[in-house]
Design a protein around this motif. Structure first.
Motif: not given
Length: 209
Positions: A46-70
């Protein structure tokens, strides 16, 4: 790696974790782990660039927060993202796991041992993951009966004392014992002898007459 390899890898990692931790909502977790495993490629497309922001490991921060609720949902999302990065660092050009702070591609192995996306190596890795998934899914779909819901009665005691118990109905593979509890309710204990080493006990509570 191709999308099918990412999905298979994410499912193997999630199901391994689910079996280890005895998680609930397994099928929801399988769906989320499979979906999030291709999220980095979809976002970068969608961003038009292969292996860019979407591949950042920092996306796990919100998913870890979700883990506190489920916990299951959070674990599935986190494992799906980690598996994507883990597989991509084994490819020819690696992946920028610390983007946008650091856009350098990280790789493992030397050049000859890295996997080129879409090649037979990629497909072979995917097939290996699928073969691992088969016994995992079989294990998780076996119905598990909660046979001791109200009380625990040792099997050996039943076999040793059945001759002195009143109201015992003995069959070839079943022993039905009617007992009176302190709560004025009838409880029927059914012992199913599956083989020489395995026995199933079922306890049924009936209201008093």
């Amino acid at each position: 790696m191709k999308s099918y390899t990412h999905i298979a890898g994410a499912l193997v990692l999630f199901l391994s974790f689910a079996i280890l931790k005895n998680l609930n909502q397994i099928f929801l977790g399988v769906f989320l782990a499979g979906w999030i495993s291709v999220f980095p490629d979809l976002l970068d497309k969608i961003l038009g660039k292969h292996k860019s922001y979407g591949h950042s490991i920092f996306w796990i921060v919100p998913t870890i927060i979700i883990g506190y609720f489920n916990f299951t949902v959070g674990a599935a999302l986190t494992i799906g993202l980690i598996s994507h990065s883990a597989l991509d660092v084994m490819t020819t050009y690696g992946t920028p796991i610390f983007s946008p702070l650091w856009n350098t591609n990280f790789v493992v192995f030397n050049g000859k041992r890295r996997v080129k996306t879409g090649t037979n190596q990629d497909k072979a890795f995917s097939l290996t993951m699928i073969f691992l998934l088969i016994p995992m899914m079989f294990y998780l779909t076996i119905p598990v009966q909660n046979t001791l819901t109200n009380t625990i009665l040792p099997v050996n005691d039943i076999y040793h004392n059945n001759t002195n118990t009143s109201g015992v109905n003995m069959e070839k593979n079943n022993i039905n014992i009617n007992i009176q509890s302190n709560h004025e309710k009838n409880k029927t204990i059914i012992v199913d002898k599956i083989n020489e080493t395995e026995t199933t006990i079922k306890i049924k509570t009936e209201p008093p007459n």
